[in-house]
Design a protein around this motif. Structure first.
Motif, PDB file in Angstrom:
ATOM      1  N   LEU A 146      -1.699  -9.108  21.376  1.00  0.00           N
ATOM      2  CA  LEU A 146      -2.499  -8.169  22.158  1.00  0.00           C
ATOM      3  C   LEU A 146      -1.735  -7.690  23.393  1.00  0.00           C
ATOM      4  CD1 LEU A 146      -5.292  -6.801  22.584  1.00  0.00           C
ATOM      5  CD2 LEU A 146      -5.885  -8.787  23.996  1.00  0.00           C
ATOM      6  N   GLU A 147      -1.698  -6.382  23.579  1.00  0.00           N
ATOM      7  CA  GLU A 147      -1.158  -5.762  24.786  1.00  0.00           C
ATOM      8  C   GLU A 147      -2.278  -4.971  25.445  1.00  0.00           C
ATOM      9  OE1 GLU A 147       2.709  -3.622  24.447  1.00  0.00           O
ATOM     10  OE2 GLU A 147       2.399  -4.023  22.306  1.00  0.00           O
ATOM     11  N   VAL A 148      -2.681  -5.363  26.639  1.00  0.00           N
ATOM     12  CA  VAL A 148      -3.685  -4.606  27.393  1.00  0.00           C
ATOM     13  C   VAL A 148      -2.914  -3.615  28.256  1.00  0.00           C
ATOM     14  CG1 VAL A 148      -5.583  -4.708  29.031  1.00  0.00           C
ATOM     15  CG2 VAL A 148      -5.298  -6.531  27.342  1.00  0.00           C
ATOM     16  N   LEU A 149      -3.132  -2.327  28.013  1.00  0.00           N
ATOM     17  CA  LEU A 149      -2.385  -1.279  28.694  1.00  0.00           C
ATOM     18  C   LEU A 149      -3.049  -0.815  29.979  1.00  0.00           C
ATOM     19  CD1 LEU A 149      -1.491   0.789  25.526  1.00  0.00           C
ATOM     20  CD2 LEU A 149      -0.099  -0.957  26.668  1.00  0.00           C
ATOM     21  N   ASP A 150      -4.376  -0.826  29.988  1.00  0.00           N
ATOM     22  CA  ASP A 150      -5.118  -0.360  31.159  1.00  0.00           C
ATOM     23  C   ASP A 150      -6.512  -0.957  31.074  1.00  0.00           C
ATOM     24  OD1 ASP A 150      -5.545   1.125  33.508  1.00  0.00           O
ATOM     25  OD2 ASP A 150      -6.393   2.801  32.395  1.00  0.00           O
ATOM     26  N   ALA A 151      -7.061  -1.354  32.205  1.00  0.00           N
ATOM     27  CA  ALA A 151      -8.399  -1.945  32.162  1.00  0.00           C
ATOM     28  C   ALA A 151      -9.064  -1.875  33.518  1.00  0.00           C
ATOM     29  CB  ALA A 151      -8.317  -3.401  31.709  1.00  0.00           C
ATOM     30  N   ASN A 152     -10.369  -1.679  33.468  1.00  0.00           N
ATOM     31  CA  ASN A 152     -11.226  -1.830  34.644  1.00  0.00           C
ATOM     32  C   ASN A 152     -12.590  -2.251  34.126  1.00  0.00           C
ATOM     33  OD1 ASN A 152     -12.698   0.626  33.984  1.00  0.00           O
ATOM     34  ND2 ASN A 152     -11.019   1.779  34.900  1.00  0.00           N
ATOM     35  N   VAL A 161     -11.317  -0.207  28.739  1.00  0.00           N
ATOM     36  CA  VAL A 161     -10.111  -0.985  28.456  1.00  0.00           C
ATOM     37  C   VAL A 161      -9.348  -0.268  27.348  1.00  0.00           C
ATOM     38  CG1 VAL A 161      -9.165  -3.221  27.770  1.00  0.00           C
ATOM     39  CG2 VAL A 161     -11.363  -3.117  28.975  1.00  0.00           C
ATOM     40  N   VAL A 162      -8.036  -0.163  27.511  1.00  0.00           N
ATOM     41  CA  VAL A 162      -7.159   0.391  26.485  1.00  0.00           C
ATOM     42  C   VAL A 162      -6.151  -0.689  26.110  1.00  0.00           C
ATOM     43  CG1 VAL A 162      -5.490   2.203  25.919  1.00  0.00           C
ATOM     44  CG2 VAL A 162      -7.440   2.727  27.406  1.00  0.00           C
ATOM     45  N   ALA A 163      -6.036  -0.963  24.806  1.00  0.00           N
ATOM     46  CA  ALA A 163      -5.138  -2.017  24.341  1.00  0.00           C
ATOM     47  C   ALA A 163      -4.532  -1.615  23.003  1.00  0.00           C
ATOM     48  CB  ALA A 163      -5.899  -3.332  24.208  1.00  0.00           C
ATOM     49  N   ARG A 164      -3.546  -2.411  22.580  1.00  0.00           N
ATOM     50  CA  ARG A 164      -2.939  -2.175  21.276  1.00  0.00           C
ATOM     51  C   ARG A 164      -2.319  -3.468  20.761  1.00  0.00           C
ATOM     52  NH1 ARG A 164       2.443   1.343  23.001  1.00  0.00           N
ATOM     53  NH2 ARG A 164       3.551  -0.420  23.941  1.00  0.00           N
ATOM     54  N   GLU A 212     -13.346  -8.585  21.124  1.00  0.00           N
ATOM     55  CA  GLU A 212     -13.833  -9.700  21.935  1.00  0.00           C
ATOM     56  C   GLU A 212     -12.920  -9.956  23.127  1.00  0.00           C
ATOM     57  OE1 GLU A 212     -15.964 -13.881  21.909  1.00  0.00           O
ATOM     58  OE2 GLU A 212     -15.979 -12.578  20.168  1.00  0.00           O
ATOM     59  N   ALA A 213     -11.635  -9.947  22.910  1.00  0.00           N
ATOM     60  CA  ALA A 213     -10.689 -10.242  23.990  1.00  0.00           C
ATOM     61  C   ALA A 213     -10.740  -9.200  25.098  1.00  0.00           C
ATOM     62  CB  ALA A 213      -9.273 -10.344  23.432  1.00  0.00           C
ATOM     63  N   THR A 214     -10.685  -7.944  24.741  1.00  0.00           N
ATOM     64  CA  THR A 214     -10.625  -6.898  25.767  1.00  0.00           C
ATOM     65  C   THR A 214     -11.903  -6.840  26.587  1.00  0.00           C
ATOM     66  OG1 THR A 214     -11.316  -5.225  24.149  1.00  0.00           O
ATOM     67  CG2 THR A 214      -8.943  -5.456  24.544  1.00  0.00           C
ATOM     68  N   THR A 215     -13.039  -6.949  25.930  1.00  0.00           N
ATOM     69  CA  THR A 215     -14.305  -6.835  26.660  1.00  0.00           C
ATOM     70  C   THR A 215     -14.599  -8.094  27.471  1.00  0.00           C
ATOM     71  OG1 THR A 215     -15.595  -7.526  24.719  1.00  0.00           O
ATOM     72  CG2 THR A 215     -15.226  -5.166  25.016  1.00  0.00           C
ATOM     73  N   SER A 216     -14.238  -9.252  26.965  1.00  0.00           N
ATOM     74  CA  SER A 216     -14.413 -10.490  27.726  1.00  0.00           C
ATOM     75  C   SER A 216     -13.532 -10.483  28.969  1.00  0.00           C
ATOM     76  CB  SER A 216     -14.076 -11.711  26.866  1.00  0.00           C
ATOM     77  OG  SER A 216     -15.019 -11.890  25.843  1.00  0.00           O
ATOM     78  N   MET A 217     -12.275 -10.047  28.808  1.00  0.00           N
ATOM     79  CA  MET A 217     -11.354  -9.992  29.948  1.00  0.00           C
ATOM     80  C   MET A 217     -11.845  -9.054  31.040  1.00  0.00           C
ATOM     81  SD  MET A 217      -7.482  -9.818  28.644  1.00  0.00           S
ATOM     82  CE  MET A 217      -7.476  -9.891  26.874  1.00  0.00           C
ATOM     83  N   ALA A 218     -12.246  -7.866  30.632  1.00  0.00           N
ATOM     84  CA  ALA A 218     -12.682  -6.871  31.625  1.00  0.00           C
ATOM     85  C   ALA A 218     -13.956  -7.328  32.338  1.00  0.00           C
ATOM     86  CB  ALA A 218     -12.903  -5.519  30.958  1.00  0.00           C
ATOM     87  N   THR A 219     -14.870  -7.923  31.587  1.00  0.00           N
ATOM     88  CA  THR A 219     -16.091  -8.425  32.204  1.00  0.00           C
ATOM     89  C   THR A 219     -15.761  -9.582  33.145  1.00  0.00           C
ATOM     90  OG1 THR A 219     -17.348  -7.783  30.231  1.00  0.00           O
ATOM     91  CG2 THR A 219     -18.419  -9.301  31.766  1.00  0.00           C
ATOM     92  N   TRP A 262     -20.588  -3.458  25.330  1.00  0.00           N
ATOM     93  CA  TRP A 262     -19.432  -2.568  25.194  1.00  0.00           C
ATOM     94  C   TRP A 262     -19.379  -1.998  23.784  1.00  0.00           C
ATOM     95  CZ3 TRP A 262     -15.461  -2.230  29.018  1.00  0.00           C
ATOM     96  CH2 TRP A 262     -15.563  -3.133  30.080  1.00  0.00           C
ATOM     97  N   ASP A 263     -18.818  -0.792  23.652  1.00  0.00           N
ATOM     98  CA  ASP A 263     -18.449  -0.221  22.359  1.00  0.00           C
ATOM     99  C   ASP A 263     -16.936  -0.134  22.321  1.00  0.00           C
ATOM    100  OD1 ASP A 263     -21.016   0.126  21.322  1.00  0.00           O
ATOM    101  OD2 ASP A 263     -21.226   2.097  22.241  1.00  0.00           O
ATOM    102  N   VAL A 264     -16.347  -0.581  21.209  1.00  0.00           N
ATOM    103  CA  VAL A 264     -14.895  -0.581  21.065  1.00  0.00           C
ATOM    104  C   VAL A 264     -14.535   0.236  19.831  1.00  0.00           C
ATOM    105  CG1 VAL A 264     -12.815  -1.993  20.864  1.00  0.00           C
ATOM    106  CG2 VAL A 264     -14.841  -2.904  22.057  1.00  0.00           C
ATOM    107  N   ASP A 265     -13.713   1.255  20.025  1.00  0.00           N
ATOM    108  CA  ASP A 265     -13.205   2.058  18.912  1.00  0.00           C
ATOM    109  C   ASP A 265     -11.786   1.618  18.598  1.00  0.00           C
ATOM    110  OD1 ASP A 265     -15.519   3.545  18.682  1.00  0.00           O
ATOM    111  OD2 ASP A 265     -14.759   5.235  19.846  1.00  0.00           O
ATOM    112  N   ILE A 266     -11.540   1.335  17.320  1.00  0.00           N
ATOM    113  CA  ILE A 266     -10.219   0.947  16.830  1.00  0.00           C
ATOM    114  C   ILE A 266      -9.670   2.136  16.046  1.00  0.00           C
ATOM    115  CG2 ILE A 266      -8.911  -0.667  15.405  1.00  0.00           C
ATOM    116  CD1 ILE A 266     -10.305  -2.084  17.735  1.00  0.00           C
TER     117      ILE A 266
END
Length: 135
Positions: free
Chosen positions: A20-26, A30-33, A57-64, A110-114
């Protein structure tokens, strides 16, 4: 984009294992790849569905968590509902964009689009994060 520094180092976590690479988050987006390689595919050559759920799960848990830690709170996944729309079999990256829909006292939604490299929607996840006092 500059790489995002999560509140907890990822280098020895499950998220590091799959890349996982988190590119931007607040606290709203969250933007990741994740780089596509054989180790994240299932035997039929498609990117494994568990990867999509893990990214969500990872991106939304981290941002929260980053938003609530200073209040003495912890954040963890409560519900993960992922729908698979089209397979990813090749390309450079699996892309994810998480958008916060609800910021409550005890839950965030959160809604996450892949998407694939061509921007096609491949999966979508509705993620609910529990917010609780830290032990």
């Amino acid at each position: 984009m500059e790489p995002f520094e999560p509140p907890i180092a990822l280098d020895r976590t499950f998220d590091a294992l799959y890349g996982l690479e988190v590119l931007d988050a607040n606290d709203e987006r969250v933007v990741a790849r994740v780089a596509i390689r054989d180790q994240i595919k299932q035997p039929m050559g498609l990117v494994h569905g568990g990867l999509y759920a893990s990214i969500a799960e990872a991106t939304t848990s981290m941002a929260t968590a980053a938003a609530v830690m200073s209040d003495g709170k912890a954040a963890m996944g409560l519900a993960n509902s992922t729908s698979f729309l089209r397979p990813i079999t090749s390309g450079d990256y699996v892309h994810a964009t998480a958008t916060r829909r609800h910021r409550g006292r005890t839950t965030w939604v959160w809604d996450v689009d892949i998407t694939d490299d061509e921007g096609r929607l491949c999966a979508t996840t509705r993620m609910t994060i529990a917010v609780r006092p830290r032990a």
